[in-house]
Design a protein around this motif. Structure first.
Motif, PDB file in Angstrom:
ATOM      1  N   THR A  55      89.670  41.809  43.285  1.00 38.56           N
ATOM      2  CA  THR A  55      88.147  42.317  42.585  1.00 38.56           C
ATOM      3  C   THR A  55      87.775  40.893  41.882  1.00 38.56           C
ATOM      4  OG1 THR A  55      89.226  44.458  42.120  1.00 38.56           O
ATOM      5  CG2 THR A  55      86.976  43.732  41.121  1.00 38.56           C
ATOM      6  N   ALA A  56      88.537  40.337  41.054  1.00 40.47           N
ATOM      7  CA  ALA A  56      87.876  39.043  40.648  1.00 40.47           C
ATOM      8  C   ALA A  56      87.583  38.078  41.659  1.00 40.47           C
ATOM      9  CB  ALA A  56      89.187  38.560  39.713  1.00 40.47           C
ATOM     10  N   CYS A  57      88.257  37.786  42.593  1.00 42.31           N
ATOM     11  CA  CYS A  57      87.810  37.206  43.842  1.00 42.31           C
ATOM     12  C   CYS A  57      86.667  37.474  44.359  1.00 42.31           C
ATOM     13  CB  CYS A  57      88.789  36.773  44.967  1.00 42.31           C
ATOM     14  SG  CYS A  57      90.313  36.207  44.306  1.00 42.31           S
ATOM     15  N   ILE A  58      86.407  38.778  44.725  1.00 46.04           N
ATOM     16  CA  ILE A  58      85.098  39.220  45.211  1.00 46.04           C
ATOM     17  C   ILE A  58      83.786  39.164  43.996  1.00 46.04           C
ATOM     18  CG2 ILE A  58      83.654  41.415  45.580  1.00 46.04           C
ATOM     19  CD1 ILE A  58      86.371  42.492  46.762  1.00 46.04           C
ATOM     20  N   LEU A  59      84.222  39.192  42.804  1.00 44.86           N
ATOM     21  CA  LEU A  59      83.016  38.923  41.843  1.00 44.86           C
ATOM     22  C   LEU A  59      82.799  37.357  41.766  1.00 44.86           C
ATOM     23  CD1 LEU A  59      83.941  41.414  38.857  1.00 44.86           C
ATOM     24  CD2 LEU A  59      82.415  41.724  40.753  1.00 44.86           C
ATOM     25  N   ALA A  60      83.904  36.620  41.815  1.00 47.56           N
ATOM     26  CA  ALA A  60      83.536  35.199  41.899  1.00 47.56           C
ATOM     27  C   ALA A  60      82.620  34.540  42.929  1.00 47.56           C
ATOM     28  CB  ALA A  60      84.988  34.516  41.898  1.00 47.56           C
ATOM     29  N   GLU A  61      83.150  35.363  44.207  1.00 41.04           N
ATOM     30  CA  GLU A  61      82.289  34.939  45.385  1.00 41.04           C
ATOM     31  C   GLU A  61      80.976  35.266  45.389  1.00 41.04           C
ATOM     32  OE1 GLU A  61      83.176  35.182  50.074  1.00 41.04           O
ATOM     33  OE2 GLU A  61      84.473  36.423  49.012  1.00 41.04           O
ATOM     34  N   SER A  62      80.518  36.274  44.561  1.00 35.88           N
ATOM     35  CA  SER A  62      79.038  36.954  44.426  1.00 35.88           C
ATOM     36  C   SER A  62      78.470  36.071  43.393  1.00 35.88           C
ATOM     37  CB  SER A  62      79.479  38.245  44.102  1.00 35.88           C
ATOM     38  OG  SER A  62      80.107  39.287  45.002  1.00 35.88           O
ATOM     39  N   GLY A  63      79.175  34.974  42.741  1.00 36.31           N
ATOM     40  CA  GLY A  63      78.433  34.358  41.754  1.00 36.31           C
ATOM     41  C   GLY A  63      78.494  34.921  40.446  1.00 36.31           C
ATOM     42  N   VAL A  64      79.207  36.113  40.038  1.00 38.48           N
ATOM     43  CA  VAL A  64      79.332  36.707  38.838  1.00 38.48           C
ATOM     44  C   VAL A  64      80.018  35.572  37.560  1.00 38.48           C
ATOM     45  CG1 VAL A  64      80.489  38.237  37.217  1.00 38.48           C
ATOM     46  CG2 VAL A  64      79.573  38.778  39.687  1.00 38.48           C
ATOM     47  N   GLY A  65      80.804  34.714  38.123  1.00 34.32           N
ATOM     48  CA  GLY A  65      81.834  33.694  37.401  1.00 34.32           C
ATOM     49  C   GLY A  65      82.841  33.141  37.868  1.00 34.32           C
ATOM     50  N   VAL A  66      83.698  32.792  37.090  1.00 32.20           N
ATOM     51  CA  VAL A  66      84.856  31.930  37.435  1.00 32.20           C
ATOM     52  C   VAL A  66      86.120  32.675  37.301  1.00 32.20           C
ATOM     53  CG1 VAL A  66      86.232  29.766  37.160  1.00 32.20           C
ATOM     54  CG2 VAL A  66      83.705  29.627  37.002  1.00 32.20           C
ATOM     55  N   ALA A  67      87.038  32.891  38.009  1.00 31.28           N
ATOM     56  CA  ALA A  67      88.301  33.649  37.630  1.00 31.28           C
ATOM     57  C   ALA A  67      89.701  32.708  37.752  1.00 31.28           C
ATOM     58  CB  ALA A  67      88.433  34.837  38.376  1.00 31.28           C
ATOM     59  N   VAL A  68      90.664  33.206  37.165  1.00 34.64           N
ATOM     60  CA  VAL A  68      91.939  32.598  37.492  1.00 34.64           C
ATOM     61  C   VAL A  68      92.794  33.626  37.944  1.00 34.64           C
ATOM     62  CG1 VAL A  68      94.099  31.361  36.576  1.00 34.64           C
ATOM     63  CG2 VAL A  68      91.793  30.942  35.595  1.00 34.64           C
ATOM     64  N   VAL A  69      93.349  33.284  39.229  1.00 34.08           N
ATOM     65  CA  VAL A  69      94.045  34.446  39.959  1.00 34.08           C
ATOM     66  C   VAL A  69      95.308  33.841  40.707  1.00 34.08           C
ATOM     67  CG1 VAL A  69      91.707  35.728  40.429  1.00 34.08           C
ATOM     68  CG2 VAL A  69      92.612  33.954  42.165  1.00 34.08           C
ATOM     69  N   ASP A  70      95.970  34.917  41.281  1.00 32.84           N
ATOM     70  CA  ASP A  70      97.113  34.420  42.256  1.00 32.84           C
ATOM     71  C   ASP A  70      96.793  33.773  43.373  1.00 32.84           C
ATOM     72  OD1 ASP A  70      97.536  36.299  44.900  1.00 32.84           O
ATOM     73  OD2 ASP A  70      96.427  37.419  43.202  1.00 32.84           O
ATOM     74  N   PRO A  71      97.604  32.760  43.840  1.00 32.37           N
ATOM     75  CA  PRO A  71      97.204  32.037  45.179  1.00 32.37           C
ATOM     76  C   PRO A  71      97.021  32.748  46.439  1.00 32.37           C
ATOM     77  CG  PRO A  71      99.519  31.697  44.656  1.00 32.37           C
ATOM     78  CD  PRO A  71      98.901  32.517  43.480  1.00 32.37           C
ATOM     79  N   LEU A  72      97.411  34.118  46.379  1.00 28.80           N
ATOM     80  CA  LEU A  72      97.154  34.568  47.668  1.00 28.80           C
ATOM     81  C   LEU A  72      95.738  35.472  47.855  1.00 28.80           C
ATOM     82  CD1 LEU A  72     100.574  36.505  47.708  1.00 28.80           C
ATOM     83  CD2 LEU A  72      99.938  34.677  49.165  1.00 28.80           C
ATOM     84  N   SER A  73      95.369  36.057  46.666  1.00 29.53           N
ATOM     85  CA  SER A  73      94.110  36.855  46.870  1.00 29.53           C
ATOM     86  C   SER A  73      92.852  35.841  47.279  1.00 29.53           C
ATOM     87  CB  SER A  73      93.929  37.250  45.178  1.00 29.53           C
ATOM     88  OG  SER A  73      94.894  38.312  45.027  1.00 29.53           O
ATOM     89  N   PRO A  74      92.790  34.862  47.085  1.00 27.47           N
ATOM     90  CA  PRO A  74      91.659  34.039  47.698  1.00 27.47           C
ATOM     91  C   PRO A  74      91.592  33.636  49.206  1.00 27.47           C
ATOM     92  CG  PRO A  74      92.514  33.047  45.695  1.00 27.47           C
ATOM     93  CD  PRO A  74      93.466  33.741  46.224  1.00 27.47           C
ATOM     94  N   LEU A  75      92.800  34.130  49.698  1.00 27.76           N
ATOM     95  CA  LEU A  75      92.856  33.827  51.384  1.00 27.76           C
ATOM     96  C   LEU A  75      91.978  34.462  52.181  1.00 27.76           C
ATOM     97  CD1 LEU A  75      96.824  33.539  51.607  1.00 27.76           C
ATOM     98  CD2 LEU A  75      95.267  31.567  51.576  1.00 27.76           C
ATOM     99  N   SER A  76      91.675  35.626  51.823  1.00 27.65           N
ATOM    100  CA  SER A  76      90.634  36.369  52.741  1.00 27.65           C
ATOM    101  C   SER A  76      89.289  36.159  52.429  1.00 27.65           C
ATOM    102  CB  SER A  76      91.134  37.748  52.565  1.00 27.65           C
ATOM    103  OG  SER A  76      90.934  38.266  51.373  1.00 27.65           O
ATOM    104  N   ALA A  77      88.970  35.408  51.272  1.00 23.51           N
ATOM    105  CA  ALA A  77      87.562  35.289  51.093  1.00 23.51           C
ATOM    106  C   ALA A  77      86.877  34.182  51.845  1.00 23.51           C
ATOM    107  CB  ALA A  77      87.648  34.832  49.690  1.00 23.51           C
ATOM    108  N   LYS A  78      85.858  34.126  52.056  1.00 22.43           N
ATOM    109  CA  LYS A  78      85.042  33.242  53.040  1.00 22.43           C
ATOM    110  C   LYS A  78      84.171  32.033  52.410  1.00 22.43           C
ATOM    111  CE  LYS A  78      84.548  36.699  56.840  1.00 22.43           C
ATOM    112  NZ  LYS A  78      83.795  37.416  57.762  1.00 22.43           N
ATOM    113  N   ASN A  79      83.974  32.576  51.110  1.00 24.04           N
ATOM    114  CA  ASN A  79      82.898  31.570  50.456  1.00 24.04           C
ATOM    115  C   ASN A  79      83.475  31.283  48.769  1.00 24.04           C
ATOM    116  OD1 ASN A  79      80.791  29.858  50.197  1.00 24.04           O
ATOM    117  ND2 ASN A  79      79.449  31.594  49.271  1.00 24.04           N
TER     118      ASN A  79
END
Length: 297
Positions: free
Chosen positions: A226-250
């Protein structure tokens, strides 16, 4: 109170009206309503408050439902086993994972597994950490995949992946120009925090405390995905595990300091041996995890 009465109580608590509970149980509404009244009379205290044709469970009713969870989890596991035996599913594996693994490593391992064993049937679910642990402990799943495992009595854990938490943001965010992000860098930007009390949320808060930076956030979420989706949408910056961003495109992914290690583990019951299908699937997970570590490096 017998099992049928407990099942009826749980249905009414879940549905909030006797009409919906009756539909779920295949009974008439008067039958459910009368059963609840009889149960309250039998145990000697009210289970619901009745307001505008809706039933609001009392604290006692909620406590009874919570305490009955293990009974119905065991029953579900037993029914699943009977069904497997009935349909002669000797190659059937049940797995469950938290979102970071359920949306990254597990799907690839599952694809490879089924390519080699097309006749094997798989039951796969993605749930929160506590549900994964409970499902394996109760026998609803053979294998559970989680991040940030501690020692759990009755379960055997094996770490198959270890990396550091990362910082994510849109590529056009000012912080994307930096190679490493620190808690101090996050003071003056919208920060998407992971929920307090969760495994990942605790790791991030400990990193802030380690360098003496106050922990403040604009948005708080439970899951890293969820944090990655919000960060990708421009809501802000997040610190997350290294796996969750793998499926993000931007998303821009940057190193986070101080180093905050997180490990992925598989959990299994010490009380029940793994099936051959589960053992084979676990081998595929180890292979994909190794490839993922190389990719992240």
């Amino acid at each position: 109170m017998n099992l049928r009465q407990i099942e009826l109580l749980r249905a009414v608590v879940r549905c909030e009206t006797t009409v919906r509970a009756a539909h779920e149980l295949g009974l008439s509404q008067p039958a459910v309503s009368n059963a609840i009244k009889h149960l309250e009379s039998q145990i000697g205290f009210p289970l619901f408050e009745r307001i505008n044709n809706r039933l609001f469970p009392t604290a006692e009713a909620r406590e009874l439902c919570l305490d009955s969870d293990p009974i119905f989890n065991m029953h579900a596991a037993f029914e699943a086993k009977v069904q497997d035996l009935k349909e002669n599913r000797t190659g059937h594996v049940r797995i469950i994972a938290t979102p970071p693994l359920g949306y990254s490593v597990i799907p690839i391992a599952l694809r490879n597994f089924l390519a080699k064993r097309p006749n094997t049937r798989v039951s796969f679910d993605i749930r929160r950490f506590e549900n994964v642990i409970e499902s394996v402990d109760n026998g609803l799943a053979e294998l559970g995949f989680v991040l940030g495992l501690n020692d759990y009595r009755g379960l055997e854990g094996e770490s198959f992946f270890s990396e550091r938490m990362v910082c994510v943001m849109r590529p056009d965010h000012p912080l994307a120009a930096k190679e490493t992000i620190t808690p101090d860098d996050l003071r003056s930007t919208a920060f998407i925090a992971l929920e307090r009390g969760t495994k990942m949320g605790t790791i991030v808060r400990q990193a802030f405390a380690e360098v003496g930076v106050p922990f403040r956030s604009s948005v708080e979420v439970r899951y890293c995905n969820t944090a990655c989706i919000l960060a990708e949408s421009g809501v802000g910056v997040a610190v997350v595990d290294p796996l969750s961003p793998l499926s993000a495109k931007n998303l821009a992914v940057r190193r986070f300091e101080p180093a905050s290690p997180v490990s992925a583990s598989v959990v299994r019951s010490r009380k029940r041996p793994l099936s051959r299908a589960a053992e084979a699937f676990l081998r595929e997970v180890r292979i994909v995890a190794g490839e993922t570590v190389s990719r992240l490096s």
